[in-house]
Each structure stands twice: as structure tokens, then as C-alpha cells.
Enzyme design. Structure first.
Site, short mmCIF file in Angstrom:
data_model
loop_
_atom_site.label_atom_id
_atom_site.label_comp_id
_atom_site.label_asym_id
_atom_site.label_seq_id
_atom_site.Cartn_x
_atom_site.Cartn_y
_atom_site.Cartn_z
N ALA A 27 0.20 -9.29 8.14
CA ALA A 27 -0.10 -9.66 6.36
C ALA A 27 0.63 -10.79 6.33
O ALA A 27 1.39 -12.20 6.43
CB ALA A 27 0.62 -8.50 5.61
N HIS A 82 -5.22 -1.92 0.87
CA HIS A 82 -5.19 -1.78 1.69
C HIS A 82 -4.17 -0.97 3.19
O HIS A 82 -4.70 -0.60 4.03
CB HIS A 82 -5.19 -3.58 2.99
#
Length: 176
Positions: free
Chosen positions: A34, A52
Site C-alpha cells: 500500500a 479495501h
């Protein structure tokens, strides 16, 4: 799955969902790298990140790399596929820190060439709109175009998503 894949498209075009499916295909588990930064008071972004994570589930190991993407790839190589989501947030972080984004992009491409485990990149296509009115936005648009082209050239496959539909755009003939 190929060694490296770049998935690009507009906002909410289905890039991340496609990337997640591709990264999970070979092993049923993957590493999610990420690049988003969470800032105090940005509840909307925190909610996006939480959604997510919930959607991905237990098959994913999360790694946070807002600026040192090449280092994160080096540290996670040798096992399951990695999904980098996304290059444009990574670039934003570099630009806002006044880092040498060009050197970091070059370092990323060099690192990608040495990877043994697959890598799937997600990025936004930002160059199809109007010319931005301010210098920072123009810098970002131009830098994103450069980063996307550099990574696309280094990847085995490139996909474009439009309204949830993926289209393979590489490999193709660049002999012209």
C-alpha cells in the site's frame, strides 16, 4: 501469470479488483503493498483503506510503503506475488515531500528487473483530461505520465480498465 503487470485506467474503473484477482491467481495468497498515507482527520481515506482491507481478506499480507517502493519490492521478493496499489499515490507522496521522483522511478524500474516473484502495479491514467491550471498539478500529470510509461515498458503486460472491462494493451509491436 506473467512476471510483471501494470494495470491503468480512470478512477473507479475496476483496476484494483482486476489486480487483486491477478495477484491471487497463482498461489491463492499475495502481498499488498500500500502506498496510501493516512493523515489525521482524513476519515474518508481511512474508511477507503478499511473497506479495501475487508474486501481482500485473510489471503493478503499488508506492507506499507508510501515512498520506498523499490525497497518494499526488494524486501518482499522471492515468494508470493505482490500487488502495488498505487503508483500515483506513491508519486504524490514523493512530490509532496519534494523528493527526486525521477530518481525513485528509475530505481523502481531497476528493482523491477531483478524481481523473481510476480508484481502487479495499479496506476491511474491522468493524462486524458484538460491541462491543469496550476504548476503543481501540471508537474504531477507530467510525472505520472513519465512513471506510467517507464513502468509499462519494464512490465511484461499492460492492461487498461474502462467501466469494469479490462483490455490488454501490451504486448504489442513497438517497431514503428
Amino acid at each position: 501469470m506473467k512476471k510483471s503487470i501494470l494495470i491503468t485506467g480512470g478512477a473507479r474503473s475496476g483496476k484494483s479488483a482486476l489486480a487483486e484477482r491477478m495477484a491471487l491467481q497463482p498461489a491463492g495468497r499475495a502481498i499488498y503493498i500500500a502506498t496510501a498515507r493516512l493523515h489525521d482527520g482524513d476519515d474518508e481515506m481511512a474508511e477507503r483503506v478499511a473497506k479495501h482491507k475487508a474486501r481482500r481478506g485473510a489471503a493478503w499480507q499488508d506492507v506499507h510503503a508510501p515512498t520506498d517502493l523499490a525497497g518494499a519490492l526488494q524486501d518482499t521478493d522471492g515468494g508470493v506475488p505482490r500487488l502495488v496499489d498505487c503508483l500515483t499515490l506513491w508519486l504524490t507522496n514523493l512530490i509532496l515531500e519534494d523528493s527526486d521522483w525521477q530518481a525513485e522511478a528509475d530505481r523502481l524500474v531497476e528493482t523491477l528487473a531483478r524481481q523473481s516473484a510476480p508484481v502487479v502495479f495499479v496506476t491511474n491514467e491522468v493524462g486524458q483530461g484538460i491541462v491543469p491550471e496550476n504548476k503543481l498539478a501540471r508537474l504531477f500529470r507530467d510525472a505520472a505520465g513519465h512513471v506510467n510509461q517507464s513502468v509499462a515498458l519494464a512490465c511484461d503486460e499492460v492492461w487498461l480498465t474502462v467501466a469494469g472491462y479490462p483490455m490488454k494493451v501490451k504486448p504489442n509491436d513497438h517497431s514503428f
